[in-house]
Every structure is written in structure tokens, then in C-alpha cells.
Design a protein around this motif. Structure first.
Motif, PDB file in Angstrom:
ATOM      1  N   MET A 165       0.835  -1.180   0.000  1.00 12.96           N
ATOM      2  CA  MET A 165       0.000   0.000   0.000  1.00 12.96           C
ATOM      3  C   MET A 165       0.882   1.246   0.000  1.00 12.96           C
ATOM      4  O   MET A 165       1.908   1.296   0.683  1.00 12.96           O
ATOM      5  N   LEU A 166       0.484   2.236  -0.789  1.00 16.45           N
ATOM      6  CA  LEU A 166       1.155   3.520  -0.754  1.00 16.45           C
ATOM      7  C   LEU A 166       0.451   4.378   0.296  1.00 16.45           C
ATOM      8  O   LEU A 166      -0.745   4.645   0.194  1.00 16.45           O
ATOM      9  N   THR A 167       1.182   4.782   1.310  1.00 20.06           N
ATOM     10  CA  THR A 167       0.603   5.568   2.405  1.00 20.06           C
ATOM     11  C   THR A 167       1.165   6.988   2.377  1.00 20.06           C
ATOM     12  O   THR A 167       2.180   7.258   1.719  1.00 20.06           O
ATOM     13  N   ALA A 168       0.502   7.861   3.117  1.00 23.11           N
ATOM     14  CA  ALA A 168       0.992   9.237   3.208  1.00 23.11           C
ATOM     15  C   ALA A 168       2.399   9.276   3.794  1.00 23.11           C
ATOM     16  O   ALA A 168       3.259  10.031   3.340  1.00 23.11           O
ATOM     17  N   GLU A 169       2.643   8.450   4.813  1.00 21.13           N
ATOM     18  CA  GLU A 169       3.955   8.443   5.469  1.00 21.13           C
ATOM     19  C   GLU A 169       5.077   8.028   4.522  1.00 21.13           C
ATOM     20  O   GLU A 169       6.196   8.553   4.619  1.00 21.13           O
ATOM     21  N   THR A 170       4.780   7.079   3.642  1.00 18.04           N
ATOM     22  CA  THR A 170       5.832   6.633   2.725  1.00 18.04           C
ATOM     23  C   THR A 170       5.944   7.537   1.506  1.00 18.04           C
ATOM     24  O   THR A 170       7.027   7.668   0.932  1.00 18.04           O
ATOM     25  N   LEU A 171       4.843   8.170   1.109  1.00 21.44           N
ATOM     26  CA  LEU A 171       4.870   9.059  -0.063  1.00 21.44           C
ATOM     27  C   LEU A 171       5.725  10.290   0.209  1.00 21.44           C
ATOM     28  O   LEU A 171       6.591  10.654  -0.597  1.00 21.44           O
ATOM     29  N   ILE A 172       5.478  10.941   1.339  1.00 23.74           N
ATOM     30  CA  ILE A 172       6.253  12.126   1.732  1.00 23.74           C
ATOM     31  C   ILE A 172       6.773  11.856   3.147  1.00 23.74           C
ATOM     32  O   ILE A 172       6.008  11.889   4.110  1.00 23.74           O
ATOM     33  N   PRO A 173       8.062  11.593   3.292  1.00 26.39           N
ATOM     34  CA  PRO A 173       8.567  11.079   4.566  1.00 26.39           C
ATOM     35  C   PRO A 173       8.982  12.125   5.596  1.00 26.39           C
ATOM     36  O   PRO A 173       9.378  11.757   6.700  1.00 26.39           O
ATOM     37  N   GLY A 179       4.704  20.335   5.321  1.00 29.86           N
ATOM     38  CA  GLY A 179       4.491  21.770   5.501  1.00 29.86           C
ATOM     39  C   GLY A 179       4.087  22.435   4.197  1.00 29.86           C
ATOM     40  O   GLY A 179       3.190  23.291   4.172  1.00 29.86           O
ATOM     41  N   ALA A 180       4.734  22.041   3.088  1.00 29.07           N
ATOM     42  CA  ALA A 180       4.389  22.604   1.781  1.00 29.07           C
ATOM     43  C   ALA A 180       2.967  22.201   1.380  1.00 29.07           C
ATOM     44  O   ALA A 180       2.202  23.023   0.857  1.00 29.07           O
ATOM     45  N   VAL A 181       2.612  20.942   1.627  1.00 27.89           N
ATOM     46  CA  VAL A 181       1.259  20.475   1.312  1.00 27.89           C
ATOM     47  C   VAL A 181       0.250  21.204   2.185  1.00 27.89           C
ATOM     48  O   VAL A 181      -0.810  21.652   1.715  1.00 27.89           O
ATOM     49  N   SER A 182       0.559  21.324   3.464  1.00 25.81           N
ATOM     50  CA  SER A 182      -0.340  21.989   4.404  1.00 25.81           C
ATOM     51  C   SER A 182      -0.629  23.421   3.971  1.00 25.81           C
ATOM     52  O   SER A 182      -1.792  23.865   3.964  1.00 25.81           O
ATOM     53  N   ASP A 183       0.406  24.169   3.605  1.00 26.04           N
ATOM     54  CA  ASP A 183       0.219  25.564   3.186  1.00 26.04           C
ATOM     55  C   ASP A 183      -0.689  25.646   1.964  1.00 26.04           C
ATOM     56  O   ASP A 183      -1.590  26.499   1.905  1.00 26.04           O
ATOM     57  N   TYR A 184      -0.451  24.781   1.005  1.00 26.71           N
ATOM     58  CA  TYR A 184      -1.247  24.821  -0.231  1.00 26.71           C
ATOM     59  C   TYR A 184      -2.708  24.480   0.061  1.00 26.71           C
ATOM     60  O   TYR A 184      -3.628  25.186  -0.381  1.00 26.71           O
ATOM     61  N   VAL A 270       3.931  20.850  -6.777  1.00 24.45           N
ATOM     62  CA  VAL A 270       4.082  21.111  -5.351  1.00 24.45           C
ATOM     63  C   VAL A 270       4.634  19.891  -4.630  1.00 24.45           C
ATOM     64  O   VAL A 270       5.422  20.002  -3.685  1.00 24.45           O
ATOM     65  N   LEU A 271       4.235  18.708  -5.084  1.00 24.66           N
ATOM     66  CA  LEU A 271       4.556  17.473  -4.373  1.00 24.66           C
ATOM     67  C   LEU A 271       5.928  16.899  -4.704  1.00 24.66           C
ATOM     68  O   LEU A 271       6.647  16.426  -3.814  1.00 24.66           O
ATOM     69  N   VAL A 272       6.285  16.900  -5.977  1.00 22.43           N
ATOM     70  CA  VAL A 272       7.471  16.165  -6.438  1.00 22.43           C
ATOM     71  C   VAL A 272       8.742  16.514  -5.673  1.00 22.43           C
ATOM     72  O   VAL A 272       9.538  15.612  -5.338  1.00 22.43           O
ATOM     73  N   PRO A 273       9.010  17.777  -5.328  1.00 23.43           N
ATOM     74  CA  PRO A 273      10.249  18.059  -4.581  1.00 23.43           C
ATOM     75  C   PRO A 273      10.325  17.364  -3.226  1.00 23.43           C
ATOM     76  O   PRO A 273      11.418  17.262  -2.649  1.00 23.43           O
ATOM     77  N   HIS A 274       9.190  16.879  -2.727  1.00 22.77           N
ATOM     78  CA  HIS A 274       9.157  16.298  -1.391  1.00 22.77           C
ATOM     79  C   HIS A 274       8.826  14.806  -1.384  1.00 22.77           C
ATOM     80  O   HIS A 274       8.855  14.179  -0.324  1.00 22.77           O
ATOM     81  N   VAL A 275       8.543  14.247  -2.553  1.00 23.05           N
ATOM     82  CA  VAL A 275       8.171  12.832  -2.639  1.00 23.05           C
ATOM     83  C   VAL A 275       9.404  11.955  -2.433  1.00 23.05           C
ATOM     84  O   VAL A 275      10.505  12.276  -2.897  1.00 23.05           O
ATOM     85  N   ALA A 276       9.222  10.842  -1.734  1.00 19.27           N
ATOM     86  CA  ALA A 276      10.322   9.897  -1.525  1.00 19.27           C
ATOM     87  C   ALA A 276      10.840   9.406  -2.877  1.00 19.27           C
ATOM     88  O   ALA A 276      10.056   9.151  -3.801  1.00 19.27           O
ATOM     89  N   TYR A 279       9.197   6.715  -5.093  1.00 20.39           N
ATOM     90  CA  TYR A 279       7.904   6.919  -5.749  1.00 20.39           C
ATOM     91  C   TYR A 279       7.923   8.084  -6.736  1.00 20.39           C
ATOM     92  O   TYR A 279       6.899   8.387  -7.349  1.00 20.39           O
ATOM     93  N   ALA A 280       9.076   8.714  -6.914  1.00 25.66           N
ATOM     94  CA  ALA A 280       9.158   9.853  -7.842  1.00 25.66           C
ATOM     95  C   ALA A 280       8.796   9.444  -9.259  1.00 25.66           C
ATOM     96  O   ALA A 280       8.229  10.239 -10.019  1.00 25.66           O
ATOM     97  N   GLY A 281       9.104   8.218  -9.646  1.00 23.46           N
ATOM     98  CA  GLY A 281       8.807   7.754 -10.988  1.00 23.46           C
ATOM     99  C   GLY A 281       7.319   7.616 -11.298  1.00 23.46           C
ATOM    100  O   GLY A 281       6.947   7.459 -12.456  1.00 23.46           O
ATOM    101  N   LEU A 282       6.478   7.668 -10.278  1.00 26.79           N
ATOM    102  CA  LEU A 282       5.035   7.581 -10.497  1.00 26.79           C
ATOM    103  C   LEU A 282       4.455   8.910 -10.969  1.00 26.79           C
ATOM    104  O   LEU A 282       3.311   8.951 -11.428  1.00 26.79           O
ATOM    105  N   PHE A 283       5.225  10.000 -10.866  1.00 29.41           N
ATOM    106  CA  PHE A 283       4.723  11.333 -11.153  1.00 29.41           C
ATOM    107  C   PHE A 283       5.135  11.817 -12.531  1.00 29.41           C
ATOM    108  O   PHE A 283       6.218  11.507 -13.030  1.00 29.41           O
ATOM    109  N   ALA A 284       4.243  12.627 -13.131  1.00 27.41           N
ATOM    110  CA  ALA A 284       4.549  13.272 -14.394  1.00 27.41           C
ATOM    111  C   ALA A 284       5.606  14.358 -14.163  1.00 27.41           C
ATOM    112  O   ALA A 284       5.577  15.044 -13.141  1.00 27.41           O
ATOM    113  N   LYS A 285       6.493  14.500 -15.118  1.00 24.98           N
ATOM    114  CA  LYS A 285       7.552  15.520 -15.008  1.00 24.98           C
ATOM    115  C   LYS A 285       7.131  16.776 -15.759  1.00 24.98           C
ATOM    116  O   LYS A 285       6.540  16.731 -16.826  1.00 24.98           O
ATOM    117  N   GLY A 286       7.475  17.941 -15.179  1.00 20.34           N
ATOM    118  CA  GLY A 286       7.209  19.202 -15.846  1.00 20.34           C
ATOM    119  C   GLY A 286       5.774  19.658 -15.767  1.00 20.34           C
ATOM    120  O   GLY A 286       4.910  19.018 -15.226  1.00 20.34           O
TER     121      GLY A 286
END
Length: 286
Positions: A165-173, A179-184, A270-276, A279-286
Motif C-alpha cells: 500500500m502507498l501511504t501518506a507516510e511513505t509518499l512524503i517522509p 508543511g508545503a502540502v499543508s500551506d497549499y 508542489v509534491l514532487v520536490p518532497h516525494v520519496a 515513488y518519484a517515478g510515479l509522477f509526471a515531469k514538468g
């Protein structure tokens, strides 16, 4: 609507009709003046704090419709979720926990019969299925007396290739990332409240007080902690890459019960700079 959508709508409609007929057959509920509960959202949460191990014996999840003079239970699952044994076990565990809490309330009645039968209504739906991810939503409610039922809201993101399972804790450790997610997210929610209040016929002072009150609740529910963002579902492009993550907030977390379940889509940028890195490869670039 495609064939899969028609089938899903028919299953959901049939379940709702069956539960509704049982409820109509019971005693007519008297007007309930009990004040809404002040606690947070229902405590039933998926046990996704650690990667899931491979399940030895596959589960066979089946829809449930049960009724007694004291309680009604309706649970529906996606028809082919058993293809993913680890995911099926997580859904089963969540449903079992929800039923356990309902049964605890029923046991507390003793020999009494409630004016309105207690009820558990829970629907699991497949939101996304790619070779990389399977996303399941769980939405429903549990009624055990009072003015209204407790909302049940959960999301499950299964990674078939990793069998976990992909969890919040493992996605952004780390806390910085949250903090960046919270602000947004908090900015988006406050902007919605301000827009809604500006259209209400209220005195300026009342508007300001209402905004301050809403902002406090938003701040409490969106603090920079993975726990506050545990329910989420990826949004993907045609190639199956994540372009945004939709964070889901049950009633009471960032607003009153009357606001219902709220969501905020956080873009990949917003997310990619903070993703573990895993799992970075799961995200679209640019």
C-alpha cells in the motif's frame, strides 16, 4: 456511461434499494433532537501504516446485505478486487472494523430495540486501475443513534508491482514536505470559505468572525503531519503518471458536518520536490 459504469450504478442502486426497503419496514423514526456529535470524523481507518505483506490465502470478498430488528448492514465491493489479495485484505480489514464498531453499539442495547434500526452502509469503488496503481474509495456511514450517522471515508492506493500500500507516510517522509502540502491545502480551503461567505447576506463583522472560526478549524485539520493527509487518491494523465493528488477530508476535519467531505487537489509541481525517491517515478515531469 460505459458498461462498467452501468454495472457499478446498478449494483450500488440495488444495494441502496435493499437497505432502504428494510428501513421502511421498521418503525418510523421519531424526530431526533439530539445535538450533533462534537468529536472528529469516525475513527475507523484503514491499517496502512506499513507496507502490506503478500497474503498467503486469497480472500473472496462478497457483497453483504443483512438485517435484523436491531441493525441493517450493506457492504459492496468492486467485482474483481480479489485479483489483488493484499488490497482485498485491506478492504476486508476496514469493513470488519466498521462492522465491529456497529456490533459493539448493538450489544450495548441489550434486549432493547432502537426506534430506528442501527445501520452500516459502506461502498467500495474502484477509482483507478493501471499496472502501477489500483485506487479504491470507501464511502458510507454508520448510524448508532443521534441526529445523523458517522461518516466513513477512506482511500486505498495499492501498488501491484511492489505488492504494498502507498501511504501518506511513505509518499512524503518528512515534516518539511507536509508543511508545503499543508500551506497549499489550507490556502485553498480558506479561499473557498471566504468566497462562500462573501455571497452570504451577513454583516462585515459577522463575516470576519465566521472566517476566523473556519480558519481555526482548517488550521487544526491541515497541520504539517502525514496523519492529516492519510486519505488521498492520485489523479493521472493518459500515460498513468500522477499529475496531482486529491486529498480527502471527512466531515469535521476541516469544516462542520454540514460541509460534508471536502477535497483539495495538490499539483505534482508542489509534491514532487518532497516525494520519496522510490515513488518519484510515479509522477509526471514538468
Amino acid at each position: 456511461m460505459n458498461i462498467a459504469g452501468n454495472r457499478r450504478a446498478l449494483r450500488t442502486g440495488a444495494l441502496a434499494l435493499a437497505v432502504g426497503l428494510v428501513l421502511l419496514a421498521g418503525c418510523k423514526r421519531e424526530p431526533d433532537t439530539t445535538a450533533p456529535p462534537t468529536e472528529g470524523p469516525a475513527t475507523t481507518q484503514p491499517d496502512t501504516t506499513a507496507p502490506q505483506a503478500t497474503v498467503d490465502a486469497p480472500l473472496e470478498l462478497r457483497d453483504v446485505i443483512e438485517n435484523t430488528p436491531q441493525a441493517v448492514v450493506g457492504i459492496s465491493y468492486p467485482p474483481d478486487v480479489n485479483r489483488y489479495p493484499g488490497l482485498a485484505k485491506a478492504l476486508s480489514d476496514y469493513a470488519t472494523a466498521a462492522r465491529g464498531e456497529l456490533q459493539q453499539a448493538v450489544d450495548g442495547l441489550g434486549n432493547d430495540k432502537p426506534t430506528m434500526p442501527y445501520e452500516l452502509s459502506l461502498s467500495f469503488e474502484k477509482l483507478l486501475e493501471t499496472p502501477q496503481m489500483v485506487v479504491i474509495s470507501a464511502d458510507g456511514s454508520r448510524y448508532t443513534g443521534g441526529a445523523h450517522g458517522e461518516p466513513l471515508v477512506a482511500r486505498f492506493v495499492w501498488l501491484p508491482e511492489q505488492q504494498q500500500m502507498l501511504t501518506a507516510e511513505t509518499l512524503i517522509p518528512d515534516t518539511k514536505g507536509w508543511g508545503a502540502v499543508s500551506d497549499y491545502v489550507a490556502d485553498q480551503l480558506r479561499e473557498r470559505v471566504a468566497t462562500r461567505l462573501s455571497s452570504d447576506d451577513m454583516e462585515p463583522g459577522q463575516q470576519q468572525e465566521a472566517l476566523r472560526s473556519a480558519s481555526r478549524m482548517i488550521a487544526d485539520g491541515t497541520g504539517a503531519s502525514a496523519d492529516n493527509f492519510s486519505q488521498f487518491q492520485p489523479i493521472t494523465d493518459p500515460n498513468g503518471l500522477i499529475t496531482a493528488v486529491r486529498f480527502v477530508f471527512p466531515p469535521y476535519q476541516v469544516g462542520p458536518y454540514s460541509d460534508g467531505t471536502q477535497t483539495v487537489d495538490v499539483p505534482a509541481a508542489v509534491l514532487v520536490p518532497h516525494v520519496a525517491p522510490a515513488y518519484a517515478g510515479l509522477f509526471a515531469k514538468g
